[in-house]
Design a protein around this motif. Structure first.
Motif, PDB file in Angstrom:
ATOM      1  N   SER A   1       0.828  -1.210   0.000  1.00 40.39           N
ATOM      2  CA  SER A   1       0.000   0.000   0.000  1.00 40.39           C
ATOM      3  C   SER A   1       0.857   1.254   0.000  1.00 40.39           C
ATOM      4  O   SER A   1       2.023   1.220   0.395  1.00 40.39           O
ATOM      5  CB  SER A   1      -0.915   0.029   1.223  1.00 40.39           C
ATOM      6  N   ALA A   2       0.251   2.350  -0.449  1.00 39.83           N
ATOM      7  CA  ALA A   2       0.939   3.646  -0.441  1.00 39.83           C
ATOM      8  C   ALA A   2      -0.098   4.759  -0.364  1.00 39.83           C
ATOM      9  O   ALA A   2      -1.166   4.667  -0.973  1.00 39.83           O
ATOM     10  CB  ALA A   2       1.779   3.806  -1.703  1.00 39.83           C
ATOM     11  N   ASN A   3       0.234   5.792   0.379  1.00 39.67           N
ATOM     12  CA  ASN A   3      -0.615   6.979   0.455  1.00 39.67           C
ATOM     13  C   ASN A   3      -0.142   7.968  -0.597  1.00 39.67           C
ATOM     14  O   ASN A   3       1.059   8.211  -0.733  1.00 39.67           O
ATOM     15  CB  ASN A   3      -0.536   7.619   1.839  1.00 39.67           C
ATOM     16  N   PHE A   4      -1.087   8.525  -1.334  1.00 40.18           N
ATOM     17  CA  PHE A   4      -0.772   9.542  -2.328  1.00 40.18           C
ATOM     18  C   PHE A   4      -1.862  10.602  -2.265  1.00 40.18           C
ATOM     19  O   PHE A   4      -3.032  10.323  -2.535  1.00 40.18           O
ATOM     20  CB  PHE A   4      -0.698   8.937  -3.732  1.00 40.18           C
ATOM     21  N   LEU A   5      -1.459  11.801  -1.879  1.00 43.35           N
ATOM     22  CA  LEU A   5      -2.382  12.906  -1.678  1.00 43.35           C
ATOM     23  C   LEU A   5      -3.502  12.475  -0.733  1.00 43.35           C
ATOM     24  O   LEU A   5      -3.226  12.136   0.396  1.00 43.35           O
ATOM     25  CB  LEU A   5      -2.897  13.425  -3.028  1.00 43.35           C
TER      26      LEU A   5
ATOM     27  N   HIS B   1      -8.339   1.486  -4.181  1.00 41.04           N
ATOM     28  CA  HIS B   1      -8.017   2.768  -3.545  1.00 41.04           C
ATOM     29  C   HIS B   1      -9.146   3.191  -2.623  1.00 41.04           C
ATOM     30  O   HIS B   1     -10.306   2.827  -2.814  1.00 41.04           O
ATOM     31  CB  HIS B   1      -7.701   3.849  -4.575  1.00 41.04           C
ATOM     32  N   LYS B   2      -8.754   3.945  -1.604  1.00 38.84           N
ATOM     33  CA  LYS B   2      -9.717   4.441  -0.621  1.00 38.84           C
ATOM     34  C   LYS B   2      -9.241   5.790  -0.106  1.00 38.84           C
ATOM     35  O   LYS B   2      -8.064   6.138  -0.244  1.00 38.84           O
ATOM     36  CB  LYS B   2      -9.865   3.440   0.530  1.00 38.84           C
ATOM     37  N   PRO B   3     -10.151   6.560   0.484  1.00 40.68           N
ATOM     38  CA  PRO B   3      -9.751   7.869   1.015  1.00 40.68           C
ATOM     39  C   PRO B   3      -8.692   7.735   2.107  1.00 40.68           C
ATOM     40  O   PRO B   3      -8.669   6.764   2.864  1.00 40.68           O
ATOM     41  CB  PRO B   3     -11.051   8.434   1.601  1.00 40.68           C
ATOM     42  N   TYR B   4      -7.825   8.724   2.158  1.00 40.48           N
ATOM     43  CA  TYR B   4      -6.770   8.792   3.170  1.00 40.48           C
ATOM     44  C   TYR B   4      -6.810  10.168   3.806  1.00 40.48           C
ATOM     45  O   TYR B   4      -6.908  11.185   3.113  1.00 40.48           O
ATOM     46  CB  TYR B   4      -5.401   8.546   2.522  1.00 40.48           C
ATOM     47  N   ARG B   5      -6.755  10.203   5.118  1.00 42.63           N
ATOM     48  CA  ARG B   5      -6.754  11.467   5.849  1.00 42.63           C
ATOM     49  C   ARG B   5      -5.369  11.669   6.445  1.00 42.63           C
ATOM     50  O   ARG B   5      -4.876  10.820   7.190  1.00 42.63           O
ATOM     51  CB  ARG B   5      -7.825  11.449   6.940  1.00 42.63           C
ATOM     52  N   LYS B   6      -4.756  12.768   6.105  1.00 41.65           N
ATOM     53  CA  LYS B   6      -3.414  13.066   6.607  1.00 41.65           C
ATOM     54  C   LYS B   6      -3.430  13.230   8.117  1.00 41.65           C
ATOM     55  O   LYS B   6      -4.424  13.634   8.706  1.00 41.65           O
ATOM     56  CB  LYS B   6      -2.851  14.310   5.925  1.00 41.65           C
ATOM     57  N   GLU B   7      -2.304  12.930   8.728  1.00 40.53           N
ATOM     58  CA  GLU B   7      -2.176  12.894  10.185  1.00 40.53           C
ATOM     59  C   GLU B   7      -2.610  14.190  10.870  1.00 40.53           C
ATOM     60  O   GLU B   7      -3.256  14.167  11.895  1.00 40.53           O
ATOM     61  CB  GLU B   7      -0.713  12.593  10.540  1.00 40.53           C
ATOM     62  N   HIS B   8      -2.283  15.326  10.304  1.00 39.81           N
ATOM     63  CA  HIS B   8      -2.568  16.605  10.975  1.00 39.81           C
ATOM     64  C   HIS B   8      -3.842  17.271  10.451  1.00 39.81           C
ATOM     65  O   HIS B   8      -4.045  18.469  10.658  1.00 39.81           O
ATOM     66  CB  HIS B   8      -1.373  17.548  10.855  1.00 39.81           C
TER      67      HIS B   8
ATOM     68  N   THR C   1     -15.182   9.369  -5.622  1.00 38.61           N
ATOM     69  CA  THR C   1     -14.026   9.338  -6.517  1.00 38.61           C
ATOM     70  C   THR C   1     -12.840   8.624  -5.880  1.00 38.61           C
ATOM     71  O   THR C   1     -12.105   7.911  -6.550  1.00 38.61           O
ATOM     72  CB  THR C   1     -13.617  10.783  -6.895  1.00 38.61           C
ATOM     73  N   LEU C   2     -12.669   8.793  -4.580  1.00 35.80           N
ATOM     74  CA  LEU C   2     -11.532   8.209  -3.876  1.00 35.80           C
ATOM     75  C   LEU C   2     -11.756   6.759  -3.454  1.00 35.80           C
ATOM     76  O   LEU C   2     -10.846   6.126  -2.920  1.00 35.80           O
ATOM     77  CB  LEU C   2     -11.201   9.044  -2.627  1.00 35.80           C
ATOM     78  N   SER C   3     -12.933   6.217  -3.684  1.00 41.52           N
ATOM     79  CA  SER C   3     -13.266   4.856  -3.251  1.00 41.52           C
ATOM     80  C   SER C   3     -13.420   3.945  -4.460  1.00 41.52           C
ATOM     81  O   SER C   3     -14.233   4.205  -5.333  1.00 41.52           O
ATOM     82  CB  SER C   3     -14.573   4.860  -2.454  1.00 41.52           C
ATOM     83  N   SER C   4     -12.668   2.851  -4.484  1.00 44.71           N
ATOM     84  CA  SER C   4     -12.746   1.944  -5.632  1.00 44.71           C
ATOM     85  C   SER C   4     -13.835   0.889  -5.483  1.00 44.71           C
ATOM     86  O   SER C   4     -14.195   0.235  -6.448  1.00 44.71           O
ATOM     87  CB  SER C   4     -11.398   1.269  -5.873  1.00 44.71           C
ATOM     88  N   THR C   5     -14.359   0.719  -4.266  1.00 50.84           N
ATOM     89  CA  THR C   5     -15.422  -0.269  -4.072  1.00 50.84           C
ATOM     90  C   THR C   5     -16.563   0.361  -3.272  1.00 50.84           C
ATOM     91  O   THR C   5     -16.359   1.308  -2.509  1.00 50.84           O
ATOM     92  CB  THR C   5     -14.915  -1.509  -3.300  1.00 50.84           C
ATOM     93  N   LEU C   6     -17.749  -0.204  -3.438  1.00 51.24           N
ATOM     94  CA  LEU C   6     -18.916   0.304  -2.716  1.00 51.24           C
ATOM     95  C   LEU C   6     -18.759   0.175  -1.200  1.00 51.24           C
ATOM     96  O   LEU C   6     -19.055   1.131  -0.477  1.00 51.24           O
ATOM     97  CB  LEU C   6     -20.190  -0.395  -3.198  1.00 51.24           C
ATOM     98  N   PRO C   7     -18.274  -0.958  -0.665  1.00 46.40           N
ATOM     99  CA  PRO C   7     -18.104  -1.040   0.794  1.00 46.40           C
ATOM    100  C   PRO C   7     -17.161   0.038   1.354  1.00 46.40           C
ATOM    101  O   PRO C   7     -17.427   0.602   2.416  1.00 46.40           O
ATOM    102  CB  PRO C   7     -17.538  -2.442   1.022  1.00 46.40           C
TER     103      PRO C   7
ATOM    104  N   SER D   1     -16.769   5.182   4.328  1.00 44.85           N
ATOM    105  CA  SER D   1     -16.323   6.583   4.321  1.00 44.85           C
ATOM    106  C   SER D   1     -17.492   7.535   4.537  1.00 44.85           C
ATOM    107  O   SER D   1     -17.360   8.539   5.240  1.00 44.85           O
ATOM    108  CB  SER D   1     -15.632   6.906   2.995  1.00 44.85           C
ATOM    109  N   VAL D   2     -18.645   7.229   3.941  1.00 47.35           N
ATOM    110  CA  VAL D   2     -19.845   8.060   4.125  1.00 47.35           C
ATOM    111  C   VAL D   2     -20.286   8.014   5.578  1.00 47.35           C
ATOM    112  O   VAL D   2     -20.646   9.044   6.166  1.00 47.35           O
ATOM    113  CB  VAL D   2     -20.982   7.612   3.179  1.00 47.35           C
ATOM    114  N   LYS D   3     -20.238   6.826   6.188  1.00 44.26           N
ATOM    115  CA  LYS D   3     -20.617   6.682   7.597  1.00 44.26           C
ATOM    116  C   LYS D   3     -19.725   7.574   8.481  1.00 44.26           C
ATOM    117  O   LYS D   3     -20.212   8.251   9.382  1.00 44.26           O
ATOM    118  CB  LYS D   3     -20.483   5.211   8.008  1.00 44.26           C
ATOM    119  N   GLU D   4     -18.431   7.580   8.193  1.00 42.62           N
ATOM    120  CA  GLU D   4     -17.496   8.424   8.953  1.00 42.62           C
ATOM    121  C   GLU D   4     -17.789   9.902   8.733  1.00 42.62           C
ATOM    122  O   GLU D   4     -17.720  10.704   9.671  1.00 42.62           O
ATOM    123  CB  GLU D   4     -16.059   8.101   8.558  1.00 42.62           C
ATOM    124  N   LEU D   5     -18.125  10.282   7.495  1.00 44.21           N
ATOM    125  CA  LEU D   5     -18.433  11.682   7.194  1.00 44.21           C
ATOM    126  C   LEU D   5     -19.697  12.127   7.915  1.00 44.21           C
ATOM    127  O   LEU D   5     -19.738  13.218   8.503  1.00 44.21           O
ATOM    128  CB  LEU D   5     -18.589  11.877   5.678  1.00 44.21           C
TER     129      LEU D   5
END
Length: 163
Positions: free
Chosen positions: A74-78, A92-99, A129-135, A140-144
């Motif tokens: 795995s790798a984080n990009f933007l 791919h899935k959303p990534y939230r930067k540490e800060h 756009t940042l999610s490659s699968t429905l789950p 991510s929507v639940k977290e939002l």
């Protein structure tokens, strides 16, 4: 930074060295992309160290230090994490930067209702756009939704927007 033509100049500068290196025609590098000063690459190699050696020896920008991070899984990009799933497929899935402070327009602000709803709706679109699968998207929507409710938005309203 901060000058209107900075992104264009950075892209032209990077392109100059990419063309010079011929990185896009190396069969070991199956993908190479750059967004201004952030680079991402997929490399065929037998090990992480070999992949790192291939990419770091291939591309150099004069006056710039490129710090490569390498992983076989795995790798984080933007704002995205690219990863191999259990079947070895790239996802791919959303990534939230540490800060990231997770700040949002407060419900009690004087912003019009449409702006608040539009901001939330825009984030739903970005997560899709940042999610490659429905789950992954649904999680991510639940977290939002949870974030907005914690920020004082009425749960019923946020759930209505989600539908």
């Amino acid at each position: 930074m901060g000058v209107a033509d900075s992104p264009d100049l950075a892209n032209l500068y990077g392109l100059h060295f990419e063309l010079k290196s011929d990185i896009l025609h190396d069969d070991r590098i199956i993908f190479y992309g750059r967004y201004i000063d952030d680079c991402f690459s997929l490399v065929y190699a037998k090990s992480e160290s070999e992949a790192l050696q291939i990419i770091s020896s291939k591309i150099h920008f004069d006056g710039c230090e490129i710090v490569w991070d390498c992983s076989a899984t795995s790798a984080n990009f933007l704002d995205m994490t690219v990863y191999k799933d259990e079947l070895g497929r790239l996802q791919h899935k959303p990534y939230r930067k540490e800060h990231n402070h997770m700040e949002r327009i407060p419900w009690i602000s004087h912003h019009p209702y449409d702006v608040k709803r539009g901001t939330f709706s825009g984030e739903l679109s970005r997560l899709a756009t940042l999610s490659s699968t429905l789950p992954v998207y649904l999680e991510s929507v639940k977290e939002l939704v949870s974030l907005y409710v914690k920020r004082g938005y009425p749960a019923e309203e946020v759930h209505k927007w989600t539908k």
